[in-house]
Design an enzyme around this catalytic site. Structure first.
Site, PDB file in Angstrom:
ATOM      1  N   HIS A  31       0.835  -1.217   0.000  1.00  0.00           N
ATOM      2  CA  HIS A  31       0.000   0.000   0.000  1.00  0.00           C
ATOM      3  C   HIS A  31       0.858   1.251   0.000  1.00  0.00           C
ATOM      4  O   HIS A  31       0.610   2.200  -0.725  1.00  0.00           O
ATOM      5  CB  HIS A  31      -0.829   0.065   1.292  1.00  0.00           C
TER       6      HIS A  31
ATOM      7  N   ARG B  68      -9.992  -4.433 -16.426  1.00  0.00           N
ATOM      8  CA  ARG B  68      -9.714  -5.871 -16.497  1.00  0.00           C
ATOM      9  C   ARG B  68     -10.573  -6.568 -15.446  1.00  0.00           C
ATOM     10  O   ARG B  68     -10.588  -6.156 -14.281  1.00  0.00           O
ATOM     11  CB  ARG B  68      -8.241  -6.148 -16.198  1.00  0.00           C
TER      12      ARG B  68
ATOM     13  N   GLU C  97      -1.506 -13.392 -22.588  1.00  0.00           N
ATOM     14  CA  GLU C  97      -0.438 -13.589 -21.608  1.00  0.00           C
ATOM     15  C   GLU C  97      -0.140 -15.067 -21.369  1.00  0.00           C
ATOM     16  O   GLU C  97       0.679 -15.413 -20.538  1.00  0.00           O
ATOM     17  CB  GLU C  97      -0.741 -12.847 -20.295  1.00  0.00           C
TER      18      GLU C  97
ATOM     19  N   ASN D 224       4.147  -9.392 -18.358  1.00  0.00           N
ATOM     20  CA  ASN D 224       4.629  -9.966 -17.093  1.00  0.00           C
ATOM     21  C   ASN D 224       4.339 -11.466 -17.062  1.00  0.00           C
ATOM     22  O   ASN D 224       5.210 -12.283 -16.758  1.00  0.00           O
ATOM     23  CB  ASN D 224       3.941  -9.309 -15.890  1.00  0.00           C
ATOM     24  N   ASP D 225       3.114 -11.817 -17.388  1.00  0.00           N
ATOM     25  CA  ASP D 225       2.755 -13.235 -17.387  1.00  0.00           C
ATOM     26  C   ASP D 225       3.210 -13.944 -18.657  1.00  0.00           C
ATOM     27  O   ASP D 225       3.617 -15.094 -18.603  1.00  0.00           O
ATOM     28  CB  ASP D 225       1.241 -13.408 -17.210  1.00  0.00           C
TER      29      ASP D 225
ATOM     30  N   ARG E 270       7.486 -15.593 -11.769  1.00  0.00           N
ATOM     31  CA  ARG E 270       7.802 -14.165 -11.654  1.00  0.00           C
ATOM     32  C   ARG E 270       8.023 -13.695 -10.222  1.00  0.00           C
ATOM     33  O   ARG E 270       8.469 -12.578  -9.998  1.00  0.00           O
ATOM     34  CB  ARG E 270       6.750 -13.312 -12.388  1.00  0.00           C
TER      35      ARG E 270
ATOM     36  N   CYS F 129       0.488  -3.952 -21.706  1.00  0.00           N
ATOM     37  CA  CYS F 129       0.229  -3.320 -20.408  1.00  0.00           C
ATOM     38  C   CYS F 129       1.107  -3.910 -19.307  1.00  0.00           C
ATOM     39  O   CYS F 129       0.922  -3.615 -18.144  1.00  0.00           O
ATOM     40  CB  CYS F 129      -1.242  -3.416 -20.038  1.00  0.00           C
TER      41      CYS F 129
END
Ligand code: PEP
Ligand code: MG
Length: 589
Positions: A200, A343, A442, A465-466, A476, A513
């Site tokens: 956070h 998403r 992905e 990323n994926d 990852r 993205c």
């Protein structure tokens, strides 16, 4: 043990929000709360101990309510208020409160010890979760327990809002209730022992543009109140009691950074257009509504990825359709006329919903995650879809499904979407029937059949990323194989090219993205590979725009074509670095 008297003590943590500042240390809570002593109670004192515990819980609630009222009064931090509400709810939590009372009664121990034991158990559960984001949500438990403990031990919980001078805050960890009170200018930066990129505090620091370094392990032990500190939120470097020479050096660096920011800021008004007129849309990634102003200020032309998981975290119940609707309406209204891509829930497997019991999985990254979870739980999915659809009449809203692996899965998701539309029609509720639907690419199988998927959707968004995780077989979140995470791997470049070509053959737009989009050198290749849009964090937008405005599309295409010929990521990297050095000698020397 402090290191008073010594100068230039250098510590390295995780830089989560860029910027350089020099200022005096202000220790919040003097670091970690000392461990409460164990105390065995005579039976006669047990009832009083329970009463004392209940009072500490009530005092904690009153304090949080006071912070909440102040934030409401100041008209600030709606998202933080929700987190404070979640903390207030946790103070009603049966597992935490009732179990502590049970422990006091059964074990005949003092309240401090009892809550510490209960907290340890809850914490151990959180620590078993692989996902960094969810694991860090476990720190909310720490914040709540620390507050109750402080009240039990008669310690004051210091309000950051009460700090009068400009300081750099040093803490073991900061609770959302603390960060919510931070104001840029007064808080020059903050440093914490624990935390990661997605905590956070990191998210809030970035949206408030306050330099921050987390994960410093023991900075609270090394720093004394009033020590002079240098914080470099980009490199993650912290210097305690710097010598005059080092202060001068960093003042110069700070000046350079501010000049660089000013130069970059000048790019916000201009389109992301190459020297020969190719226009790219640069968009922002968000987890919270609060990040929007900073994104727009950095010239984002919309939101390319709204990770809606945040709506489901820190709470006991599931968000209702109305809640979804209200949040998405707010987002789309703020971002319009630019588009917002929402998403749908990407959770399950290694991420979990606190509201549901999910079976543990051997390979959670390949388990019941994202769209697979939503197809298994159609009611949860439909509730979100209806919320999105209702918000779609208030601006330019698009929707995308994460982790699509094949056509059938995509069709099933679209069927549930149609059911959601039908229900809204029957209820007489307005929505945009032509809302754009996209698939995240992905999973390697989706990349391979991108031509088939392209016939089914309005756009693609590549989640690098994926996609890299699954294509290169690299977990990852596993630091031991992090060195293999190579966005410039020839396989990665070929896969991306394949997806882009499939999208363009079908006349649909394609964006990236994942984190790769926010690095100017990687973005140069993505530009050359023909991507139509790139979505990233606010701070990367101007850097990437500067790159785009300094190059011809034809040159970027040549560079991408040449990069595709190399055999290793290192070769590609060297080649790209040379290209960047030539264009930006001051930044890439
Ligand atoms: C991605 O996988 O690249 C992506 C953008 O999604 P996330 O990081 O949320 O999995
Ligand atoms: Mg992903």
């Amino acid at each position: 043990m402090t290191e008073q008297g010594r100068t230039d003590i250098v510590l390295k943590g995780i830089g989560v929000s860029p910027g350089i500042n020099i200022g005096r240390a202000h220790l919040v809570d003097g670091g970690r709360l000392e461990t409460p002593a164990y105390c065995y109670l005579d039976s006669a004192y047990v009832a009083d101990e329970v009463k004392r515990f209940r009072k500490a819980v009530q005092d904690s609630k009153d304090q949080l309510q006071k912070i909440k009222n102040k934030l409401l009064h100041d008209g600030r931090g709606k998202e933080h208020i929700r987190i404070i509400d979640a903390h207030l709810l946790m103070l009603e939590d049966r597992m935490l409160i009732d179990d502590t009372i049970k422990t006091i009664k059964k074990e005949k121990v003092n309240a401090e010890w009892a809550i510490k034991m209960v907290m340890k158990e809850i914490r151990e559960f959180f620590d078993t979760i692989d996902d960094e984001y969810i694991r860090e949500r476990g720190s909310d438990i720490d914040h709540i327990c620390d507050r109750v403990l402080k009240n039990l031990m008669g310690k004051k919980h210091e309000a950051i809002a009460d700090i009068k001078e400009e300081v750099i805050i040093v803490a073991h960890d900061l609770a959302p209730a603390d960060t919510a009170q931070m104001v840029k200018g007064k808080v020059l930066g903050f440093l914490t022992d624990i935390g990661g990129k997605t905590s956070h505090t990191a998210i809030v620091a970035r949206s408030l543009e306050i330099p921050a370094v987390v994960g410093l392990e023991n900075i609270t032990q090394k720093v004394n109140a009033g020590d002079i500190l240098i914080i470099d939120g980009l490199s993650g470097m912290v210097i305690i009691n710097p010598s005059q020479k080092v202060v001068r050096e960093y003042e110069k660096k700070k000046g350079q950074y501010l000049d660089y920011e000013k130069v970059l800021h000048h790019y916000r008004k201009f389109p992301a257009e190459t020297l020969d007129g190719r226009r790219i849309r640069l968009m922002g990634n968000i987890e919270m509504v609060e990040e929007i102003p900073s994104l727009l200020d950095h010239g984002a032309e919309g939101i390319g990825l709204y990770r809606t998981e945040f709506l489901y975290l820190n709470r006991k119940d599931l968000p209702t359709e109305d809640e979804h609707f209200k949040v998405y309406k707010k987002v789309v209204e703020r971002v319009s006329p630019h588009p917002t891509i929402i998403r749908t829930l990407d959770i399950g497997g290694d991420k979990f919903l606190s509201q549901m019991e999910l079976a543990p999985e051997m390979n959670p990254a390949m388990g019941l995650r994202a769209i697979r979870f939503c197809l298994k739980e159609p009611d949860i999915f439909k509730t979100q879809l209806k919320g999105i659809l209702r918000a779609s009449v208030f601006g330019n809203l698009k929707i995308m499904f994460p982790m699509i692996s094949g056509v059938e899965e995509l069709r099933k998701a679209k069927t549930i979407m149609e059911e959601a539309k039908e229900e809204l029609r029957n209820e007489g509720v307005a929505f945009n029937p032509k809302i754009f639907i996209g698939a995240m690419i992905e999973v390697p199988s989706a990349a391979v059949i991108a031509d088939l998927l392209a016939k089914e959707v309005d756009f693609f968004s590549i989640g690098t990323n994926d996609l890299l995780q699954y294509s290169l077989a690299i977990d990852r979140v596993n630091e031991h194989v992090a060195y293999l995470y190579e966005p410039l791997h020839p396989a990665a470049l070929r896969i991306i090219k394949h997806i882009v070509d499939a999208a363009h053959n079908a006349n649909i737009a394609v964006g990236v993205c994942g984190e790769m989009a926010g690095e100017p050198d990687y973005a140069m290749i993505l530009l050359g590979l023909g991507l139509d849009q790139l979505s990233m964090n606010a701070l990367s937008i101007l850097k990437v725009k500067k790159m785009i405005r300094s190059i011809k599309y034809s040159e970027a295409r040549e560079i991408a074509k040449a990069a595709l010929v190399f055999s290793t990521a290192q070769e590609v990297e060297r080649f790209i670095m040379d290209a960047m050095k030539k264009r930006f000698p001051e930044e890439y020397s």
